[in-house]
Scaffold this active site. Structure first.
Site, short mmCIF file in Angstrom:
data_model
loop_
_atom_site.label_atom_id
_atom_site.label_comp_id
_atom_site.label_asym_id
_atom_site.label_seq_id
_atom_site.Cartn_x
_atom_site.Cartn_y
_atom_site.Cartn_z
N SER A 616 42.03 -11.63 19.36
CA SER A 616 41.39 -12.94 19.53
C SER A 616 42.49 -13.99 19.70
O SER A 616 43.28 -13.89 20.63
CB SER A 616 40.45 -13.22 18.37
OG SER A 616 39.58 -14.28 18.67
N ASP A 691 31.78 -8.62 25.59
CA ASP A 691 32.17 -9.72 24.71
C ASP A 691 31.51 -11.01 25.17
O ASP A 691 31.76 -11.48 26.29
CB ASP A 691 33.70 -9.86 24.71
CG ASP A 691 34.23 -10.71 23.57
OD1 ASP A 691 33.51 -11.63 23.14
OD2 ASP A 691 35.36 -10.45 23.13
N HIS A 723 33.13 -8.67 20.77
CA HIS A 723 34.41 -9.14 20.25
C HIS A 723 34.86 -8.33 19.04
O HIS A 723 36.04 -8.32 18.69
CB HIS A 723 34.29 -10.62 19.88
CG HIS A 723 35.59 -11.34 19.87
ND1 HIS A 723 36.44 -11.38 20.96
CD2 HIS A 723 36.21 -12.07 18.90
CE1 HIS A 723 37.51 -12.11 20.67
NE2 HIS A 723 37.39 -12.53 19.42
#
Length: 748
Positions: A616, A691, A723
């Site tokens: 991330s 995602d 994610h």
């Protein structure tokens, strides 16, 4: 922003090591390795959970005699049941078995998206939420998208007509439940057999009633869009219309096909939802619209009723997040006035908080960063009084005992790496620590502020829970979870390697904290480093708590584990945070470089074998680090990276970077891989192909730029994964194979 990293495990805490130290103090000799039980990757991802059975969503019954929680099953780490503990006798029992209730129906898309927003629910099944009735006789339990009432004898009854219900709540006096269905708000009486009443009209399409919009759930820590008044006469209800929000075509690429979604996503610099707030009578006889001011481009950050229900408090935040107004709203007319305003300092922003409480005497306890650190203040009759002060940070206001004149809060007052529970006398401002040093503590309180549920952990011990009184005295263990006997981690703990904590200075002299775990060191040998980072705001990773055991496995493979909290991260005050203002991917990269340079001075570190990893924001950091500093890192893993902040959402991104329509240069400079030819480090790019948070486009754009420049790299994309793909064992199998090829494990 999702905050995925590598979770860390270790047993002993030893003395902090300065940047000038050359060997880890207190490290066990290499000969102890024979006594260690290696922790396999397969065991890390198997059941039962190595951290032990962990109760979640702990709540005290209204009379305090029962403490309820949801607890994962020993044989299924991701399935949860409802449990109850008698606070008088210590007897505990399963109250609702999730395998014996529920229809097994698939959740609605809206419910799935809510769970995706709520990190604690991702990938879990069974009973994840519940709500006590105020009389303490029943519990509202959502299962498989339907609502059930559970009695204290364990019997359970389905509430008809609640299929697909979102955001269910029991009203303050226990006479009704509220829920959202079909994008409208419903109220249903309890105990009378009456049918649900649809309180709003017009929900559907782009219009939603009683829900929180995407950025409220994702970035503002607000999960609901309706709020009961204490006397149940009114409900404050959010209405939002997604019509202005830009439509992105998102392909969720699965193993057996691709689904195309026309997803409304408020990317930075594009319109947000049109938001309104209404106050409706619970009997359906009408209501009023709240005056939120003349500027429609705002955020409704928080909504709360005063304890006596005489007014509604609404926190209104401007689009730039540099101003927050506290509005007082008349429920009869919807008229509002500004009680007070918080403004951000120079080159800074407003951090939203849940650390506030309206008191019955008309005052308000409020966390503010106006003096440069997050502290508690009291607002009364238009005047402010500062209650806490110093170069430390209050993280949460846990509870208030108004009769005793005490408030309870968590903070890092005694040690930056620890979080403790404190009590403050509201008259004398004397502060007392209630929890034990050497632990990271979280706490919740009963409504009266007289009893507390403490959750604590340290590097020796996975999370424990206990019930405490207002002096901090432990009344009863809720879950002692000691690592001994048949505890899942007991066989591994004897050989677990200790953590070292230390500091290094940034290029401007700022002190940065790091932590390190080494394998057993052989004199004269040098070891590779697994250098993990997150690096984004609102996160502190270096602290004295327990982390899941994946890093224990990585250390067992012969790697040194290292991570550092750079400027921009949490719990260090405004000046430390605002270093990233309009400059993401700059100061964080330089601070991580300071960590790498320090590692290269250590005689047991192989300076040519430092690999960096992040997911991330951490994935974004991996790309920025190897582009900025070619040759420093031996390999890099970038998982689900944001590569262009124009692709991320408004509330998160514009808070730090400004609006790309007016601050384009800042966005251009913050992009990942501006010059592909500078990527000379072996690179592994990873992303979930479904995602909906950090779109796959972030990685495909970087892949295209690298390919166009004929720059070699490796790539692993995950069909159907969101994610949270980082939780899959295959991700770590791939990472380990990549590291074995480009870094190698063990000493040289």
């Amino acid at each position: 922003m999702w905050r995925f990293g590598v979770a860390m495990t270790a047993v002993a805490m030893v003395g902090a090591m300065s940047a000038e130290a050359q060997v880890p103090a207190g490290m066990p000799p290499a000969g102890t390795a024979a006594a260690r039980t290696p922790l396999s990757r397969e065991r890390v991802f198997a059941s039962p959970d190595l951290a032990g059975t962990q109760p979640q969503s702990l709540k005290l019954s209204p009379d305090g005699t029962l403490l309820t929680s949801v607890r994962n099953r020993p044989d299924e780490r991701q399935r949860f049941d409802l449990w109850a503990l008698d606070t008088r006798t210590g007897a505990e029992r399963m109250l609702v078995d999730s395998r014996k209730a529920g229809s097994g129906a698939e959740l609605s898309e809206a419910a799935k998206m809510q769970r995706e927003r709520d990190r604690s629910m991702t990938g879990k099944t069974g009973i994840l939420q519940y709500d006590w009735s105020p009389d303490g006789r029943t519990i509202l339990v959502p299962i498989d998208g339907e609502l059930y009432l559970a009695a204290l004898d364990g019997s359970i009854a389905k509430l008809p007509g609640t299929n697909g219900a979102l955001n269910p709540t029991v009203s303050p006096k226990g006479h009704h439940i509220g829920f959202v269905s079909g994008q409208n708000l419903f109220v249903q009486p309890l105990g009378t057999g009456g049918a649900a009443r649809q309180l709003t009209q017009g929900g559907g399409g782009t219009v939603h009633w009683g829900e929180a919009e995407f950025v409220a759930q994702e970035e503002m820590d607000r999960r609901t869009g309706y709020w009961w008044s204490p006397d149940e006469r009114y409900l404050a209800v959010e209405r939002f219309d997604e019509a202005p929000v830009k439509v992105f075509t998102r392909a969720a690429i699965g193993a057996s096909g691709t689904s195309i979604y026309q997803q409304r996503y408020p990317a930075a610099g594009t319109p947000n939802v049109a938001v309104e707030l209404h106050i409706l009578r619970s009997d359906g006889s009408g209501g009023v619209k709240v005056d939120l001011g003349s500027d429609p481009d705002i955020y409704v950050a928080r909504v709360d009723w005063l304890p006596d229900g005489s007014a509604l408090l609404v926190q209104r935040e401007n689009r730039a997040q540099t101003r927050l107004d506290m509005l007082r709203v008349d429920p009869a007319t919807g008229a509002s006035r500004v009680l007070f305003t918080e403004t951000a300092g120079e080159k800074s922003w407003i951090n939203l908080t849940n650390a506030y409480r309206a008191l019955r005497d008309g005052s308000l306890l409020w966390r503010s960063e106006r003096d440069g650190f997050g502290h508690l203040w009291r607002f009364r009759d238009g005047r402010w009084t500062q209650l806490t002060k110093g170069p430390w940070v209050v993280s949460d206001l846990v509870g208030v005992d108004e009769k005793a004149g005490r408030a309870f809060f968590t903070a890092n007052k005694d040690d930056l790496l620890e979080q403790q529970l404190y009590a403050i006398d509201l008259k004398t401002r004397a502060i007392t620590r209630l929890t034990e040093r050497g632990w990271w503590n979280e706490a919740t309180a009963d409504p009266a502020g007289t009893r507390f549920i403490i959750k604590r952990s340290n590097p020796d011990q996975p999370s424990q829970h206990y019930l405490a009184d207002a002096s901090g005295k432990r009344l009863r263990w809720i879950n002692e979870n000691r690592v001994e006997g048949d505890h899942p981690y007991a066989r591994y703990i004897a050989g677990q390697r200790p953590i070292e904590f230390g500091t290094v200075k940034a290029d401007d002299g700022t002190v940065l904290h790091w932590e390190m775990i080494t394998p057993p060191l052989v004199p004269g040998k040098r070891y590779p480093v697994f250098f993990q980072h997150y690096g984004g705001p609102h996160t502190q990773e270096v602290k004295r708590d327990w982390h899941a055991p994946l890093i224990r496995h990585i250390v067992d493979q012969g790697y040194i584990f290292f991570r550092l909290d750079n400027r921009g991260s949490d719990h260090r005050g405004v000046a430390f945070e605002r270093a990233i203002w309009h400059a993401m991917g700059g100061v964080e990269v330089r601070d991580q470089l300071a960590g790498a340079q320090y590692l290269k001075t250590l005689p047991f570190v192989d300076p040519a074998r430092i690999a960096t990893y992040g997911w991330s924001y951490g994935g974004y950091m991996s790309l920025k680090m190897v582009e900025a500093n070619p040759g420093v890192y031996a390999a890099a893993i970038a998982g689900a990276p944001v590569t262009d902040w124009r692709l991320y959402d408004t509330h998160y991104t514009e808070r730090y970077m400004g609006d790309p329509r007016t601050d384009a240069a800042a966005y251009d400079a913050s992009r990942a891989v501006i010059d592909p030819l500078r990527i000379t480090t072996p690179l592994l790019l990873m992303h979930g192909m479904a995602d909906d948070n950090v779109f796959l486009q972030n990685s495909t754009e970087v892949a295209a730029r690298l390919q166009a420049a004929d720059v070699p790299f490796e790539m692993m994309f995950y069909p159907g994964k969101t994610h949270g793909a980082v939780r899959d064992i295959h991700v770590w199998t791939t990472i380990e194979r990549f590291l074995a090829t480009h870094v190698g494990a063990g000493p040289k």
